[in-house]
Design an enzyme around this catalytic site. Structure first.
Site, PDB file in Angstrom:
ATOM      1  N   ASP A   1       1.159  -0.998  -0.072  1.00 22.21           N
ATOM      2  CA  ASP A   1       0.282  -0.563  -0.165  1.00 22.21           C
ATOM      3  C   ASP A   1       1.036   1.303  -0.209  1.00 22.21           C
ATOM      4  OD1 ASP A   1      -1.784   1.680   0.273  1.00 22.21           O
ATOM      5  OD2 ASP A   1      -2.273   1.108   1.782  1.00 22.21           O
TER       6      ASP A   1
ATOM      7  N   LYS B   1       3.281  11.199  -3.712  1.00 22.76           N
ATOM      8  CA  LYS B   1       2.186   9.948  -4.155  1.00 22.76           C
ATOM      9  C   LYS B   1       1.279  11.144  -4.869  1.00 22.76           C
ATOM     10  CE  LYS B   1      -1.079   7.044  -3.071  1.00 22.76           C
ATOM     11  NZ  LYS B   1      -2.190   5.728  -2.407  1.00 22.76           N
TER      12      LYS B   1
ATOM     13  N   GLU C   1      -6.985   0.374  -4.645  1.00 21.61           N
ATOM     14  CA  GLU C   1      -7.524   1.010  -2.976  1.00 21.61           C
ATOM     15  C   GLU C   1      -8.420   0.171  -2.894  1.00 21.61           C
ATOM     16  OE1 GLU C   1      -5.663   4.355  -2.108  1.00 21.61           O
ATOM     17  OE2 GLU C   1      -3.481   4.141  -2.851  1.00 21.61           O
TER      18      GLU C   1
ATOM     19  N   ASP D   1     -12.464   6.003   2.652  1.00 20.24           N
ATOM     20  CA  ASP D   1     -11.221   6.007   3.243  1.00 20.24           C
ATOM     21  C   ASP D   1     -10.748   7.504   3.575  1.00 20.24           C
ATOM     22  OD1 ASP D   1      -8.374   6.079   3.022  1.00 20.24           O
ATOM     23  OD2 ASP D   1      -8.473   4.429   1.328  1.00 20.24           O
TER      24      ASP D   1
HETATM   25  P1  ADP Z   1      -3.039   7.908   3.783  1.00 24.44           P
HETATM   26  O1  ADP Z   1      -4.050   6.844   3.555  1.00 24.44           O
HETATM   27  O2  ADP Z   1      -3.290   9.671   3.664  1.00 24.44           O
HETATM   28  O3  ADP Z   1      -1.057   7.130   4.020  1.00 24.44           O
HETATM   29  P2  ADP Z   1      -3.489   6.722   6.684  1.00 24.44           P
HETATM   30  O4  ADP Z   1      -4.784   6.156   5.998  1.00 24.44           O
HETATM   31  O5  ADP Z   1      -1.657   5.828   7.210  1.00 24.44           O
HETATM   32  O6  ADP Z   1      -3.350   7.651   5.642  1.00 24.44           O
HETATM   33  O7  ADP Z   1      -4.222   8.114   8.015  1.00 24.44           O
HETATM   34  C1  ADP Z   1      -3.101   9.040   8.959  1.00 24.44           C
HETATM   35  C2  ADP Z   1      -4.050   9.590   9.918  1.00 24.44           C
HETATM   36  O8  ADP Z   1      -4.987   8.947  10.371  1.00 24.44           O
HETATM   37  C3  ADP Z   1      -3.280  10.407   9.795  1.00 24.44           C
HETATM   38  O9  ADP Z   1      -3.930  12.454  10.391  1.00 24.44           O
HETATM   39  C4  ADP Z   1      -3.354  10.135  11.420  1.00 24.44           C
HETATM   40  O10 ADP Z   1      -4.155  11.514  12.529  1.00 24.44           O
HETATM   41  C5  ADP Z   1      -5.021   9.066  12.026  1.00 24.44           C
HETATM   42  N1  ADP Z   1      -4.898   8.333  12.747  1.00 24.44           N
HETATM   43  C6  ADP Z   1      -4.310   7.480  13.009  1.00 24.44           C
HETATM   44  N2  ADP Z   1      -4.584   6.617  13.982  1.00 24.44           N
HETATM   45  C7  ADP Z   1      -6.402   7.682  14.568  1.00 24.44           C
HETATM   46  C8  ADP Z   1      -6.532   7.039  15.892  1.00 24.44           C
HETATM   47  N3  ADP Z   1      -6.367   6.229  16.741  1.00 24.44           N
HETATM   48  N4  ADP Z   1      -7.313   8.385  15.854  1.00 24.44           N
HETATM   49  C9  ADP Z   1      -7.910   9.232  15.110  1.00 24.44           C
HETATM   50  N5  ADP Z   1      -7.007   9.742  13.936  1.00 24.44           N
HETATM   51  C10 ADP Z   1      -5.471   8.534  13.940  1.00 24.44           C
HETATM   52 MG    MG Z   2      -4.649   5.476   2.343  1.00 24.56          MG
END
Ligand code: ADP
Ligand code: MG
Length: 614
Positions: free
Chosen positions: A25, A87, A187, A209
């Site tokens: 991913d 990205k 995805e 998502d």
């Molecule tokens: P991306 O797909 O853009 O790479 P992610 O799916 O990894 O992003 O998500 C990252 C986001 O999720 C960040 O903004 C992070 O603060 C939030 N996040 C991660 N864990 C938690 C949680 N336990 N509670 C609230 N927000 C969270």
């Molecule tokens: Mg993502």
């Protein structure tokens, strides 16, 4: 996505050597790699136990390249040499990048073409492909170390809305990282695969998502084992960052801004946000003030981005022409869906609980890992083996309830084959097409895959129309059958997943039966073909006698009728030799009459021309 999963024909295969393949991913904020470990596909952690790799690359002073946490630490200190969100830049021109309202503290390489933006770093000019490649290299190394072997392939996920250029550059990045790309996977499809939703017969799935900086919602429909993206929606500037920002503003207001940097407040906001996903209230100190914030307060402060996400969700459903009640499953993806307020809003909107049992950070990578394991040829959970060949022949029903094979079994896919067919009756303007699978000669002994009708064939004598039937199986095993009338271009088409509902045992027994009945089947085919020829001749002669009775000579009609009667008498019970012999006799008896008709028609046609010409 159900692929061509079949057991090797001829009994239980020897257990193949496990081949190493991973799912990746490649996220905007974080990236992950996953692979089969024993019975389950899991995300692989780094040496500190962390699965998420921040998608950040830092080009350091000494020439080293740091990826992940170490690079993230440098983002505030040395932003010009620390590339975040590469990205977002994939497949975009520089002018397109300039229009993204996303802060990019980079100096772009002025020597590059507008279509190939590249960032000037101390390590030289770096385009988004090579930045992404650095992230992929780290994940590849992690996987090879954990799995203790060389990777043979990878499935990499991309957003469903990615265009060709964005997909191509993702592939290029993987190649630069030394990965063999088995497939790019959407995805949302990966997320659905992770939950095993691809094994259902059919259904409508919403993948919600909410990541760090982006929101994507996809509406998928599953039919006959194939996922189709009905609609995608989203906002490339909506994500966890917005919740952080709104909350940080409040914190600043409450604690007074003095003595704290922007970065520190943002970090604090982010930490509290995460804790509030677990706890009802959080106590903390900021600028030496003891404070408490409740989940409810946080939700009220950050309601705007969530409301925006739900509006986008509603619009996507409308685009997909589906109502909330028609959605069978909702899959939550992305770290921000851990927020209780998000889960509540989604559940309320759809009137059902979303699927959350798989970690929303890992669900996309897990689905990609499952797909990679199947594609590389390892046996999947249900003891099936993927072969990139057609396990059974594909063909079409022809007159006499016979099956004409168009793509023989064991043909490697993707493949495309075409064959021409014609009409059976005079004036026939439509043709019923019946797509079949199997090795036997008779329709009754094969599997029926699909039926469709080609209309708009111009009325002509039997056998004059040319209908080109094309069978095409793509890399996913999806079969498209099209029929096109070559004169007018009238066309009809259907898609079907030939592997759908096909079990290893069925394939095995179908192959066995075709061997056992080979001789019998051959006889059956020649018998039915003889019968079709006989019927066609009888029909033609009956029509001719009605059309041109004046061309019949004395006694000729009686002789013809006699031959017809003899042929009809053996039509149902006769052997193919009898049918062929009597068809030939009828042909001989009626030959002169047919020749006279031909002459008369040509004469008439010429006369007509002459009159027209005057
Ligand atoms: P991306 O797909 O853009 O790479 P992610 O799916 O990894 O992003 O998500 C990252 C986001 O999720 C960040 O903004 C992070 O603060 C939030 N996040 C991660 N864990 C938690 C949680 N336990 N509670 C609230 N927000 C969270
Ligand atoms: Mg993502």
């Amino acid at each position: 996505m159900a692929l061509l999963q079949i057991q090797e024909p001829g009994g239980k295969p020897a257990r193949p050597k496990h081949r190493l393949a991973v799912g990746i991913d490649l996220g905007t904020t974080n990236s992950l790699v996953s692979a089969r470990c024993g019975l389950k596909v899991e995300s692989l952690p780094d040496e500190t136990g962390e699965c998420l790799l921040p998608s950040i690359v830092h080009y350091a002073d000494g020439g080293q390249v740091y990826v992940g946490k170490r690079a993230k630490a440098m983002a505030l200190v040395d932003p010009a040499n620390t590339i975040v969100s590469a990205k977002r830049m994939l497949g975009k021109s520089l002018s397109e990048l300039r229009t993204l309202d996303h802060y990019m503290p980079y100096e772009f390489d002025a020597t590059r073409d507008d279509t190939a933006p590249s960032i000037m770093t101390r390590a030289g000019s770096k385009d988004p492909i090579s930045v992404s490649a650095e992230i992929l290299k780290v994940l590849k190394a992690r996987a090879e170390e954990t799995l203790n072997g060389r990777l043979e392939g990878a499935v990499i996920t991309v957003p469903a809305y990615f265009n060709d250029a964005q997909r191509q550059q993702t592939k290029d990045a993987a190649e630069e990282a030394g990965l063999n790309v088995l497939r790019l996977l959407n995805e949302p499809t990966a997320a659905a695969v992770a939950y095993g939703l691809d094994t259902a017969d059919q259904g409508n799935i919403v993948v919600f998502d909410l990541g760090g900086g982006t929101f994507d919602v996809s509406v998928l429909s599953l039919t006959r084992g194939v996922f189709e993206v009905l609609a995608t929606g989203g906002d490339t500037n909506l994500g966890g960052d917005d919740f952080d920002r709104l909350f940080a503003e409040w914190l600043k207001h409450q604690a007074g801004a003095d003595g704290l940097s922007e970065g520190e407040i943002m970090q604090c906001a982010n930490e509290i946000k995460h804790r509030l996903s677990e706890e009802e209230a959080v106590e903390f100190t900021l600028a030496s003030q003891a404070m408490t914030v409740t989940r409810e307060q946080f939700a009220a402060l950050t309601s705007e981005p969530l409301e925006r996400a739900m509006r986008i969700c509603r619009r996507s459903l409308r685009d997909a022409k589906l109502t909330n009640e028609e959605i069978d499953n909702i899959v939550l993806v992305g770290g921000s869906t851990r927020m209780p307020a998000v889960r509540v809003a989604v559940a309320e909107f759809f009137g059902r609980e979303p699927l959350t049992s798989i970690d929303p950070d890992k669900v996309v990578a897990v689905g990609a890992g499952i797909q990679a394991d199947v594609l590389i040829g390892n046996k999947s959970e249900n003891d099936f083996l993927l072969l990139d060949v057609t396990p059974l022949s594909l063909g079409i029903e022809t007159m006499g309830e016979l099956v004409e094979k168009i793509i023989p079994r064991n043909t490697t896919i993707p493949v495309s084959r075409a064959q021409e067919f014609t009409t059976f009756k005079d004036g026939q303007t439509a043709m019923a097409l019946h797509v079949m699978q199997g090795e036997r000669e008779s329709v009754a002994d094969c599997r029926s895959l699909a039926r469709f009708t080609l209309r708009g064939i111009p009325a002509m004598v039997a056998g004059a129309a040319k209908i080109r039937v094309t069978f095409q199986v793509d890399a996913d095993g999806l079969l498209s059958v099209s029929a096109e009338e070559t004169l007018t271009g009238a066309k009809a088409e259907i898609q079907v997943k030939p592997s759908y509902g096909l079990e290893a045992d069925t394939i095995k027994s179908m192959l066995q039966e075709s061997q056992e009945h080979a001789r019998e089947d051959m006889e059956l085919r020649s018998l039915r073909e003889a019968k079709v020829d006989a019927i066609q001749l009888i029909d033609a002669i009956a029509g001719a006698v009605v059309a041109d009775p004046e061309l019949l000579e004395e006694g000729e009609e009686a002789r013809i009728n006699e031959a017809v009667a003899k042929l009809i008498a053996v039509l149902d019970e006769g052997s193919s030799a009898q049918l062929t012999k009597l068809t030939q006799s009828l042909n001989e008896v009626s030959g002169d009459f047919a020749a006279r008709r031909m002459d008369a028609h040509i004469g008439r046609a010429l006369q007509g021309e002459r009159i027209d010409g005057v």
